[in-house]
Each structure stands twice: as structure tokens, then as C-alpha cells.
Design a protein around this motif. Structure first.
Motif, PDB file in Angstrom:
ATOM      1  N   THR A 151      13.895  -2.132 -17.492  1.00 53.60           N
ATOM      2  CA  THR A 151      12.615  -1.528 -17.869  1.00 53.60           C
ATOM      3  C   THR A 151      12.249  -0.405 -16.890  1.00 53.60           C
ATOM      4  O   THR A 151      11.671   0.605 -17.292  1.00 53.60           O
ATOM      5  CB  THR A 151      11.503  -2.601 -17.941  1.00 53.60           C
ATOM      6  OG1 THR A 151      11.670  -3.526 -16.867  1.00 53.60           O
ATOM      7  CG2 THR A 151      11.545  -3.338 -19.256  1.00 53.60           C
ATOM      8  N   GLY A 152      12.630  -0.564 -15.610  1.00 54.10           N
ATOM      9  CA  GLY A 152      12.371   0.499 -14.630  1.00 54.10           C
ATOM     10  C   GLY A 152      13.076   1.791 -15.047  1.00 54.10           C
ATOM     11  O   GLY A 152      12.487   2.876 -15.019  1.00 54.10           O
ATOM     12  N   ARG A 203      11.501   5.377 -15.962  1.00 52.46           N
ATOM     13  CA  ARG A 203      11.870   6.614 -15.233  1.00 52.46           C
ATOM     14  C   ARG A 203      12.364   7.699 -16.201  1.00 52.46           C
ATOM     15  O   ARG A 203      12.042   8.863 -16.041  1.00 52.46           O
ATOM     16  CB  ARG A 203      12.915   6.310 -14.142  1.00 52.46           C
ATOM     17  CG  ARG A 203      12.286   5.712 -12.884  1.00 52.46           C
ATOM     18  CD  ARG A 203      13.309   5.475 -11.788  1.00 52.46           C
ATOM     19  NE  ARG A 203      14.159   4.339 -12.085  1.00 52.46           N
ATOM     20  CZ  ARG A 203      13.850   3.065 -11.840  1.00 52.46           C
ATOM     21  NH1 ARG A 203      12.713   2.769 -11.261  1.00 52.46           N
ATOM     22  NH2 ARG A 203      14.675   2.091 -12.145  1.00 52.46           N
ATOM     23  N   MET A 238       3.563   2.963 -11.380  1.00 54.72           N
ATOM     24  CA  MET A 238       4.813   2.892 -10.628  1.00 54.72           C
ATOM     25  C   MET A 238       4.659   3.539  -9.254  1.00 54.72           C
ATOM     26  O   MET A 238       5.098   2.987  -8.250  1.00 54.72           O
ATOM     27  CB  MET A 238       5.944   3.563 -11.410  1.00 54.72           C
ATOM     28  CG  MET A 238       6.310   2.776 -12.641  1.00 54.72           C
ATOM     29  SD  MET A 238       7.466   3.625 -13.707  1.00 54.72           S
ATOM     30  CE  MET A 238       8.996   3.491 -12.792  1.00 54.72           C
ATOM     31  N   HIS A 293       2.493  -0.749  -8.409  1.00 55.52           N
ATOM     32  CA  HIS A 293       1.902  -1.785  -9.271  1.00 55.52           C
ATOM     33  C   HIS A 293       2.733  -1.977 -10.523  1.00 55.52           C
ATOM     34  O   HIS A 293       3.591  -1.153 -10.839  1.00 55.52           O
ATOM     35  CB  HIS A 293       0.468  -1.394  -9.663  1.00 55.52           C
ATOM     36  CG  HIS A 293      -0.437  -1.326  -8.490  1.00 55.52           C
ATOM     37  ND1 HIS A 293      -1.534  -0.513  -8.422  1.00 55.52           N
ATOM     38  CD2 HIS A 293      -0.387  -1.981  -7.298  1.00 55.52           C
ATOM     39  CE1 HIS A 293      -2.121  -0.663  -7.242  1.00 55.52           C
ATOM     40  NE2 HIS A 293      -1.443  -1.544  -6.552  1.00 55.52           N
ATOM     41  N   LEU A 294       2.439  -3.054 -11.248  1.00 51.73           N
ATOM     42  CA  LEU A 294       3.148  -3.288 -12.507  1.00 51.73           C
ATOM     43  C   LEU A 294       2.510  -2.478 -13.634  1.00 51.73           C
ATOM     44  O   LEU A 294       1.283  -2.336 -13.685  1.00 51.73           O
ATOM     45  CB  LEU A 294       3.109  -4.775 -12.877  1.00 51.73           C
ATOM     46  CG  LEU A 294       3.857  -5.737 -11.953  1.00 51.73           C
ATOM     47  CD1 LEU A 294       3.801  -7.155 -12.513  1.00 51.73           C
ATOM     48  CD2 LEU A 294       5.300  -5.299 -11.732  1.00 51.73           C
ATOM     49  N   VAL A 295       3.340  -1.988 -14.515  1.00 50.11           N
ATOM     50  CA  VAL A 295       2.871  -1.351 -15.753  1.00 50.11           C
ATOM     51  C   VAL A 295       2.272  -2.486 -16.606  1.00 50.11           C
ATOM     52  O   VAL A 295       2.797  -3.606 -16.598  1.00 50.11           O
ATOM     53  CB  VAL A 295       4.073  -0.669 -16.456  1.00 50.11           C
ATOM     54  CG1 VAL A 295       3.678  -0.088 -17.796  1.00 50.11           C
ATOM     55  CG2 VAL A 295       4.680   0.400 -15.545  1.00 50.11           C
ATOM     56  N   VAL A 332       4.826  -2.799 -21.507  1.00 49.61           N
ATOM     57  CA  VAL A 332       6.208  -3.223 -21.231  1.00 49.61           C
ATOM     58  C   VAL A 332       6.758  -4.075 -22.372  1.00 49.61           C
ATOM     59  O   VAL A 332       7.914  -3.906 -22.791  1.00 49.61           O
ATOM     60  CB  VAL A 332       6.291  -4.059 -19.927  1.00 49.61           C
ATOM     61  CG1 VAL A 332       7.734  -4.203 -19.484  1.00 49.61           C
ATOM     62  CG2 VAL A 332       5.477  -3.443 -18.824  1.00 49.61           C
ATOM     63  N   GLY A 387      14.818  -6.622 -14.408  1.00 46.13           N
ATOM     64  CA  GLY A 387      13.442  -6.234 -14.077  1.00 46.13           C
ATOM     65  C   GLY A 387      12.438  -6.595 -15.162  1.00 46.13           C
ATOM     66  O   GLY A 387      11.292  -6.164 -15.106  1.00 46.13           O
ATOM     67  N   PHE A 388      12.844  -7.355 -16.118  1.00 42.21           N
ATOM     68  CA  PHE A 388      11.951  -7.883 -17.158  1.00 42.21           C
ATOM     69  C   PHE A 388      12.438  -9.278 -17.487  1.00 42.21           C
ATOM     70  O   PHE A 388      13.645  -9.463 -17.683  1.00 42.21           O
ATOM     71  CB  PHE A 388      11.978  -7.011 -18.417  1.00 42.21           C
ATOM     72  CG  PHE A 388      11.050  -7.530 -19.498  1.00 42.21           C
ATOM     73  CD1 PHE A 388       9.757  -7.041 -19.621  1.00 42.21           C
ATOM     74  CD2 PHE A 388      11.472  -8.532 -20.382  1.00 42.21           C
ATOM     75  CE1 PHE A 388       8.899  -7.532 -20.603  1.00 42.21           C
ATOM     76  CE2 PHE A 388      10.613  -9.024 -21.355  1.00 42.21           C
ATOM     77  CZ  PHE A 388       9.326  -8.526 -21.464  1.00 42.21           C
ATOM     78  N   ARG A 394       8.528  -9.741 -15.666  1.00 51.15           N
ATOM     79  CA  ARG A 394       7.998  -9.717 -14.303  1.00 51.15           C
ATOM     80  C   ARG A 394       6.682 -10.486 -14.208  1.00 51.15           C
ATOM     81  O   ARG A 394       6.118 -10.565 -13.124  1.00 51.15           O
ATOM     82  CB  ARG A 394       7.754  -8.277 -13.880  1.00 51.15           C
ATOM     83  CG  ARG A 394       8.872  -7.667 -13.020  1.00 51.15           C
ATOM     84  CD  ARG A 394       8.447  -6.246 -12.740  1.00 51.15           C
ATOM     85  NE  ARG A 394       9.014  -5.640 -11.591  1.00 51.15           N
ATOM     86  CZ  ARG A 394      10.051  -4.808 -11.613  1.00 51.15           C
ATOM     87  NH1 ARG A 394      10.699  -4.582 -12.721  1.00 51.15           N
ATOM     88  NH2 ARG A 394      10.436  -4.211 -10.501  1.00 51.15           N
ATOM     89  N   GLN A 451       4.860 -11.889 -19.893  1.00 52.04           N
ATOM     90  CA  GLN A 451       6.061 -11.172 -20.371  1.00 52.04           C
ATOM     91  C   GLN A 451       7.161 -12.176 -20.743  1.00 52.04           C
ATOM     92  O   GLN A 451       7.864 -12.009 -21.741  1.00 52.04           O
ATOM     93  CB  GLN A 451       6.590 -10.210 -19.304  1.00 52.04           C
ATOM     94  CG  GLN A 451       5.708  -9.001 -19.061  1.00 52.04           C
ATOM     95  CD  GLN A 451       6.276  -8.056 -18.003  1.00 52.04           C
ATOM     96  OE1 GLN A 451       7.448  -8.103 -17.646  1.00 52.04           O
ATOM     97  NE2 GLN A 451       5.422  -7.170 -17.496  1.00 52.04           N
ATOM     98  N   ARG A 504      13.779   7.223  -4.174  1.00 52.25           N
ATOM     99  CA  ARG A 504      12.731   7.045  -5.173  1.00 52.25           C
ATOM    100  C   ARG A 504      11.382   7.015  -4.477  1.00 52.25           C
ATOM    101  O   ARG A 504      11.259   6.434  -3.397  1.00 52.25           O
ATOM    102  CB  ARG A 504      12.944   5.709  -5.893  1.00 52.25           C
ATOM    103  CG  ARG A 504      13.597   5.836  -7.230  1.00 52.25           C
ATOM    104  CD  ARG A 504      14.098   4.528  -7.747  1.00 52.25           C
ATOM    105  NE  ARG A 504      13.068   3.498  -7.829  1.00 52.25           N
ATOM    106  CZ  ARG A 504      13.304   2.261  -8.269  1.00 52.25           C
ATOM    107  NH1 ARG A 504      14.513   1.917  -8.647  1.00 52.25           N
ATOM    108  NH2 ARG A 504      12.341   1.371  -8.326  1.00 52.25           N
ATOM    109  N   ASP A 554       8.834   5.315  -5.131  1.00 48.84           N
ATOM    110  CA  ASP A 554       8.329   3.954  -4.901  1.00 48.84           C
ATOM    111  C   ASP A 554       9.212   3.157  -3.944  1.00 48.84           C
ATOM    112  O   ASP A 554       8.982   1.967  -3.731  1.00 48.84           O
ATOM    113  CB  ASP A 554       8.094   3.209  -6.229  1.00 48.84           C
ATOM    114  CG  ASP A 554       9.335   3.066  -7.086  1.00 48.84           C
ATOM    115  OD1 ASP A 554      10.347   3.727  -6.791  1.00 48.84           O
ATOM    116  OD2 ASP A 554       9.294   2.278  -8.042  1.00 48.84           O
ATOM    117  N   ARG A 590       4.933  -3.417  -3.454  1.00 51.36           N
ATOM    118  CA  ARG A 590       5.792  -3.996  -4.497  1.00 51.36           C
ATOM    119  C   ARG A 590       6.197  -5.424  -4.150  1.00 51.36           C
ATOM    120  O   ARG A 590       6.259  -6.291  -5.018  1.00 51.36           O
ATOM    121  CB  ARG A 590       7.037  -3.124  -4.706  1.00 51.36           C
ATOM    122  CG  ARG A 590       6.700  -1.811  -5.398  1.00 51.36           C
ATOM    123  CD  ARG A 590       7.845  -0.824  -5.305  1.00 51.36           C
ATOM    124  NE  ARG A 590       8.966  -1.185  -6.146  1.00 51.36           N
ATOM    125  CZ  ARG A 590      10.205  -0.759  -5.944  1.00 51.36           C
ATOM    126  NH1 ARG A 590      10.491   0.024  -4.935  1.00 51.36           N
ATOM    127  NH2 ARG A 590      11.161  -1.127  -6.774  1.00 51.36           N
TER     128      ARG A 590
END
Ligand code: AMP
Length: 232
Positions: free
Chosen positions: A31-32, A36, A53, A57-59, A64, A85-86, A88, A92, A164, A166, A175
Motif C-alpha cells: 500500500t505504501g 507513493r 505520510m 501518520h496512517l492514511v 486504504v 504494509g496492509f 495496519r 483494516q 524517503r 518519511d 511512525r
């Protein structure tokens, strides 16, 4: 095989997801990476995700979950997938279960990658990412394959590697905090469903892949996983 990869940012789950997905011939869905790409393409979803991001923080779940539902409706997931990454958050994870059960499917495993916090911070601080193809390198463990005349690291695709936004120290601390409060509860969630397997993420990339494969296939042949023994 339908797998989800869990673990704190920077632990190396993306690298392992890439390797295992190649061996299993299933797509790695990050998902990241999707966000991106959306940011690079300046799509409305990318613009929405960017501020979350950049702050570490989380979207929001609603965004998502929609993205993942769309991705899992494509043809190429028929033989399985690795979600990197999903999920999270617990909502979800519940949504994923719903999406899969509507197709008559379940997960095979949730894989938790573990390492001490100092190691995670060390890994993120050496991480270099490709803004073009999303490959990830590390200054020590997985050095860039090329460099410019000025010594700047280059990706296998030829693009210049970057840190990156983040992955900068202040955002990494945030994070990790978000991981502990929102994502770590998934460990108990998947343990209760008897889907959890833990992988020691300290070690070389090859060692971790080896540990990962051995945990996914207890008592099962490599044919089941479509992995050739000589493929390591
Ligand atoms: P990653 O590349 O997996 O480290 O993700 C980078 C950033 O994208 C995260 O710090 C979040 O801001 C966002 N993101 C990725 N996946 C998710 C998710 N499942 N839920 C919420 N935000 C996410």
C-alpha cells in the motif's frame, strides 16, 4: 498463498515480500508503494495520502481499504498475493477478512517480522529508495548497484536513489509510535485466529528469507509453495 506481512517500518518486510513474491509467482502488493505512485502521479488519492505520510501518520482506513479492495479485484491475484504494509489497523484486518470471505477465500498466514528497536532505527537510517521503480537498498546490507560520476547511488533501473522523506529521524520516531499503538494489536488479532508466524528479521537478507520459508511450510513440500530447492 495469501499472506500478509506485518512488522515495524524499516524491518525489511518489503525486501522479503519482493523476494518471496518472485519465488511464489504472486504479486507483492504494497500500500505504501501504491500511495507513493499516486503521489508521483499527482492523483487526488495521492494528494490526500501525502500529508498523512509526510507526518508519519496512517492514511485513513476508508481510503486504504478502498485501494486494497480494488487491487484484490484484479486477475493477477488468482494464485495468491503478499500484502506488504496492509493491514495496519484492526479495522483494516476486519475489512480484508470481509473482502476475502466474499470471494470464498481466507489468508494462509500473517507473518510478523521482529527485530530489536535499535536495529530497526539503524536499518531505516541506511535505507535508500528508488523514486522511479520503488526498489529499496541499504547502504550496508544491500548496496546500490551503481553510482554517478559524483558517487551518488543509482538504482538498477538507472534512477538516482533518495532518502524517503518519511525515513528522516523525526518522522521515523512518529511512525514507530503509530506502529506500537495501531498496528501491534494485529499480532494478537492474528494469533487468536492461529494465522500468526514470527520471523527473526535480524540477519542477512538470505538468512531471513530462509527462516521465512521454513516457517511458511511446516511439514509441507516446497512443491506446495512452488519454490524450487535450488532457487535459494
Ligand atoms: P510503507 O511504505 O509501508 O512504510 O508506508 C509508507 C506510509 O504509507 C505509511 O507511513 C503510511 O502513511 C502510509 N500507509 C501505507 N500503508 C498503509 C496502511 N495500510 N494504512 C494506513 N496508511 C498506510
Amino acid at each position: 498463498m495469501r499472506l500478509v506481512f506485518l512488522g515495524p517500518p524499516g524491518i525489511g518486510k518489503g525486501t522479503q515480500a519482493e523476494r518471496l513474491a518472485g519465488r511464489l509467482s504472486v504479486p507483492k502488493i504494497s500500500t505504501g508503494d501504491i500511495f507513493r505512485d499516486a503521489i508521483a502521479g499527482k492523483t487526488p488519492m495521492g494528494l490526500k495520502a501525502k500529508s498523512y505520510m509526510d507526518a508519519g501518520h496512517l492514511v485513513p482506513d476508508s481510503v486504504v481499504i478502498g485501494v486494497v479492495e480494488e487491487r484484490l479485484s484484479r486477475e493477477d491475484v488468482q494464485n495468491g498475493f503478499i500484502l506488504d504494509g496492509f493491514p495496519r489497523t484492526v479495522p483494516q484486518a476486519e475489512a480484508l477478512e470481509g473482502i476475502l470471505s466474499r470471494k470464498g477465500l481466507t489468508l494462509n498466514n500473517a507473518v510478523l517480522f521482529e527485530a530489536p528497536e535499535e536495529e530497526i532505527v539503524r536499518r531505516i537510517s541506511g535505507r535508500l529508495s528508488c523514486p522511479n521503480c520503488q526498489r529499496v537498498y541499504h547502504s550496508e546490507h544491500n548496496p546500490a548497484p551503481g553510482q554517478t560520476a559524483e558517487g551518488e547511488p543509482l538504482c538498477a533501473c538507472g534512477a538516482r536513489l533518495v532518502r524517503r522523506k518519511d525515513d528522516l529521524p523525526e518522522t521515523v520516531a512518529e511512525r514507530l509510535k503509530v506502529y506500537r499503538s495501531q498496528t501491534a494489536p494485529l499480532v494478537n488479532y492474528y494469533r487468536a485466529k492461529e494465522l500468526l508466524v514470527s520471523v527473526d528479521a535480524v540477519g542477512s537478507i538470505e538468512e531471513v528469507t530462509h527462516d521465512l520459508e521454513s516457517r511458511l511450510s511446516p511439514g509441507k513440500s516446497y512443491d506446495h509453495l512452488k519454490i524450487k530447492r535450488g532457487d535459494r
